[in-house]
Design a protein around this motif. Structure first.
Motif, PDB file in Angstrom:
ATOM      1  N   LYS A  60       7.246   5.687  15.281  1.00 33.13           N
ATOM      2  CA  LYS A  60       8.267   5.472  16.537  1.00 33.13           C
ATOM      3  C   LYS A  60       9.326   6.393  16.770  1.00 33.13           C
ATOM      4  CE  LYS A  60       6.777   0.838  16.964  1.00 33.13           C
ATOM      5  NZ  LYS A  60       6.058  -0.076  17.719  1.00 33.13           N
ATOM      6  N   ASN A  61       9.132   7.792  16.332  1.00 35.10           N
ATOM      7  CA  ASN A  61      10.107   8.630  16.496  1.00 35.10           C
ATOM      8  C   ASN A  61      10.232   9.284  18.007  1.00 35.10           C
ATOM      9  OD1 ASN A  61       7.797  10.264  16.165  1.00 35.10           O
ATOM     10  ND2 ASN A  61       8.808  11.491  14.575  1.00 35.10           N
ATOM     11  N   ALA A  62       9.428   8.959  18.788  1.00 40.08           N
ATOM     12  CA  ALA A  62       9.382   9.524  20.222  1.00 40.08           C
ATOM     13  C   ALA A  62       9.129   8.250  21.177  1.00 40.08           C
ATOM     14  CB  ALA A  62       8.712  10.540  20.424  1.00 40.08           C
ATOM     15  N   LYS A  63      10.013   8.008  22.146  1.00 42.04           N
ATOM     16  CA  LYS A  63       9.385   6.979  23.156  1.00 42.04           C
ATOM     17  C   LYS A  63      10.146   7.726  24.459  1.00 42.04           C
ATOM     18  CE  LYS A  63      12.335   3.388  24.262  1.00 42.04           C
ATOM     19  NZ  LYS A  63      12.939   2.172  23.777  1.00 42.04           N
ATOM     20  N   ASN A  64       9.164   7.706  25.656  1.00 38.94           N
ATOM     21  CA  ASN A  64       9.310   7.964  26.969  1.00 38.94           C
ATOM     22  C   ASN A  64       9.663   6.701  27.883  1.00 38.94           C
ATOM     23  OD1 ASN A  64       9.432   9.391  29.319  1.00 38.94           O
ATOM     24  ND2 ASN A  64       7.534  10.306  29.402  1.00 38.94           N
ATOM     25  N   ASP A  65      10.702   6.633  28.580  1.00 39.40           N
ATOM     26  CA  ASP A  65      10.942   5.632  29.306  1.00 39.40           C
ATOM     27  C   ASP A  65      11.714   6.188  30.589  1.00 39.40           C
ATOM     28  OD1 ASP A  65      13.164   5.717  28.191  1.00 39.40           O
ATOM     29  OD2 ASP A  65      13.313   3.570  27.377  1.00 39.40           O
ATOM     30  N   SER A  66      11.421   7.238  31.162  1.00 38.07           N
ATOM     31  CA  SER A  66      11.951   7.960  31.936  1.00 38.07           C
ATOM     32  C   SER A  66      13.506   8.722  31.247  1.00 38.07           C
ATOM     33  CB  SER A  66      12.434   7.246  33.202  1.00 38.07           C
ATOM     34  OG  SER A  66      11.300   6.952  33.874  1.00 38.07           O
ATOM     35  N   LYS A  67      13.394   8.421  30.061  1.00 38.66           N
ATOM     36  CA  LYS A  67      14.506   9.363  29.266  1.00 38.66           C
ATOM     37  C   LYS A  67      13.467   9.585  27.964  1.00 38.66           C
ATOM     38  CE  LYS A  67      18.332   6.655  30.853  1.00 38.66           C
ATOM     39  NZ  LYS A  67      19.119   5.541  30.731  1.00 38.66           N
ATOM     40  N   LEU A  68      13.836  10.484  27.368  1.00 37.25           N
ATOM     41  CA  LEU A  68      13.293  10.687  26.069  1.00 37.25           C
ATOM     42  C   LEU A  68      14.173  10.448  24.769  1.00 37.25           C
ATOM     43  CD1 LEU A  68      11.131  12.366  24.632  1.00 37.25           C
ATOM     44  CD2 LEU A  68      12.100  14.324  25.061  1.00 37.25           C
ATOM     45  N   THR A  69      13.754   9.579  24.110  1.00 36.95           N
ATOM     46  CA  THR A  69      14.409   9.145  23.100  1.00 36.95           C
ATOM     47  C   THR A  69      13.824   9.597  21.851  1.00 36.95           C
ATOM     48  OG1 THR A  69      14.978   6.968  24.067  1.00 36.95           O
ATOM     49  CG2 THR A  69      15.192   6.786  21.611  1.00 36.95           C
ATOM     50  N   LEU A  70      14.502  10.343  20.757  1.00 33.54           N
ATOM     51  CA  LEU A  70      13.950  10.905  19.481  1.00 33.54           C
ATOM     52  C   LEU A  70      14.793  10.492  18.495  1.00 33.54           C
ATOM     53  CD1 LEU A  70      13.915  14.503  20.757  1.00 33.54           C
ATOM     54  CD2 LEU A  70      11.996  13.046  20.538  1.00 33.54           C
ATOM     55  N   THR A  71      14.007  10.014  17.324  1.00 33.01           N
ATOM     56  CA  THR A  71      14.983   9.545  16.401  1.00 33.01           C
ATOM     57  C   THR A  71      14.715  10.287  15.120  1.00 33.01           C
ATOM     58  OG1 THR A  71      14.197   7.269  17.047  1.00 33.01           O
ATOM     59  CG2 THR A  71      14.842   7.457  14.745  1.00 33.01           C
ATOM     60  N   ALA A  72      15.652  10.814  14.701  1.00 32.51           N
ATOM     61  CA  ALA A  72      15.634  11.591  13.166  1.00 32.51           C
ATOM     62  C   ALA A  72      17.135  11.616  12.589  1.00 32.51           C
ATOM     63  CB  ALA A  72      15.121  13.033  13.546  1.00 32.51           C
ATOM     64  N   SER A  73      16.846  11.772  11.319  1.00 30.40           N
ATOM     65  CA  SER A  73      18.546  12.126  10.680  1.00 30.40           C
ATOM     66  C   SER A  73      18.994  13.370  11.231  1.00 30.40           C
ATOM     67  CB  SER A  73      17.992  12.150   9.090  1.00 30.40           C
ATOM     68  OG  SER A  73      17.109  13.157   8.714  1.00 30.40           O
ATOM     69  N   ASN A  74      20.413  13.417  11.123  1.00 33.02           N
ATOM     70  CA  ASN A  74      20.828  14.572  11.409  1.00 33.02           C
ATOM     71  C   ASN A  74      20.416  15.894  10.674  1.00 33.02           C
ATOM     72  OD1 ASN A  74      22.637  13.083  12.922  1.00 33.02           O
ATOM     73  ND2 ASN A  74      24.417  13.037  11.664  1.00 33.02           N
ATOM     74  N   GLY A  75      20.371  16.958  11.437  1.00 32.27           N
ATOM     75  CA  GLY A  75      19.823  18.044  10.691  1.00 32.27           C
ATOM     76  C   GLY A  75      18.431  18.174  10.728  1.00 32.27           C
ATOM     77  N   LYS A  76      17.750  17.241  11.326  1.00 37.99           N
ATOM     78  CA  LYS A  76      16.154  17.630  11.473  1.00 37.99           C
ATOM     79  C   LYS A  76      15.831  18.270  12.591  1.00 37.99           C
ATOM     80  CE  LYS A  76      12.186  15.718  10.087  1.00 37.99           C
ATOM     81  NZ  LYS A  76      11.645  15.875   8.707  1.00 37.99           N
ATOM     82  N   THR A  77      14.747  18.814  12.377  1.00 37.99           N
ATOM     83  CA  THR A  77      14.474  20.086  13.437  1.00 37.99           C
ATOM     84  C   THR A  77      13.253  19.505  14.039  1.00 37.99           C
ATOM     85  OG1 THR A  77      14.979  21.773  11.991  1.00 37.99           O
ATOM     86  CG2 THR A  77      13.384  22.332  13.959  1.00 37.99           C
ATOM     87  N   PHE A  78      13.297  19.703  15.599  1.00 36.14           N
ATOM     88  CA  PHE A  78      12.222  19.312  16.421  1.00 36.14           C
ATOM     89  C   PHE A  78      11.593  20.655  16.859  1.00 36.14           C
ATOM     90  CE2 PHE A  78      15.372  16.114  16.923  1.00 36.14           C
ATOM     91  CZ  PHE A  78      14.627  14.837  16.774  1.00 36.14           C
ATOM     92  N   HIS A  79      10.144  20.634  16.564  1.00 36.70           N
ATOM     93  CA  HIS A  79       9.385  21.599  17.502  1.00 36.70           C
ATOM     94  C   HIS A  79       8.699  20.920  18.742  1.00 36.70           C
ATOM     95  CE1 HIS A  79       8.327  24.038  13.446  1.00 36.70           C
ATOM     96  NE2 HIS A  79      10.156  24.113  13.947  1.00 36.70           N
ATOM     97  N   ILE A  80       8.980  21.320  19.994  1.00 37.50           N
ATOM     98  CA  ILE A  80       8.604  20.805  21.031  1.00 37.50           C
ATOM     99  C   ILE A  80       7.497  21.822  21.781  1.00 37.50           C
ATOM    100  CG2 ILE A  80       9.430  20.204  23.219  1.00 37.50           C
ATOM    101  CD1 ILE A  80      12.052  19.633  21.830  1.00 37.50           C
TER     102      ILE A  80
END
Length: 179
Positions: A60-80
């Motif tokens: 459950k590291n991403a959720k879309n409820d008209s907002k984008l919620t991303l869960t990760a530890s500081n320093g973690k990289t996202f590839h979009i």
């Protein structure tokens, strides 16, 4: 079938949180039948046309409820990355710009392009033995700096099967980054 291995476009893919933005192109074009044809002045869209997929559902590291919620530890990289919902690839999407409002929460996005990758392709005469072709891949990369909320603007274009631009769009979304 190709005999060469298909390598990952990035050695850091396994270490990154991969986020897929799925654009409902048909519904978007139905709602906005005359979108902007200028990249500098994209049509701003409402919520409900872009859906998010990221990682195994159990994380459950991403959720879309008209907002984008991303869960990760500081320093973690996202590839979009972006793709469209499409039966026969009527439309494709290209995210050509990404801007972040608060750089204390998320690093400034960088476009990463990998050229000349070997990509599998279906073989209509023998579907169980795919062929391959060369293609370029791209994604936007940014890093989680600290928990918080950042305003993001993602600009994208839709193209048809002939790579003709069908319109330029912008999605303004609030991104919440939590640990």
């Amino acid at each position: 079938m190709t005999s060469e291995p298909i390598k990952s476009p990035s050695s850091s893919v396994a270490a990154a949180n991969n986020v897929l933005l799925i654009v409902d192109a048909e519904s978007l074009l139905e709602k906005y039948p005359t979108p902007s044809m200028e990249a500098e002045k994209p049509t701003t869209i409402s919520d409900g046309f872009i859906f998010v997929a990221s990682g195994p559902p159990s994380e459950k590291n991403a959720k879309n409820d008209s907002k984008l919620t991303l869960t990760a530890s500081n320093g973690k990289t996202f590839h979009i990355r972006g793709r469209t919902v499409s039966l026969i690839a009527e439309h494709s999407v290209v995210f050509y710009d990404m801007a972040v409002g608060d750089t204390k929460v998320l690093s400034p996005p960088k476009l990463q392009v990998s050229s000349g990758l070997t990509v599998p392709a279906p073989n209509p005469e023998n579907p169980t033995q795919p062929g391959s072709h060369q293609a370029d891949d791209h994604y936007w990369e940014c890093t989680h700096l600290t928990p918080g909320v950042a305003a993001c603007e993602l600009s994208f274009l839709l193209v048809n099967q002939n790579c003709e631009v069908m319109g330029y769009f912008r999605w303004e979304v609030e991104v919440k980054l939590s640990a």
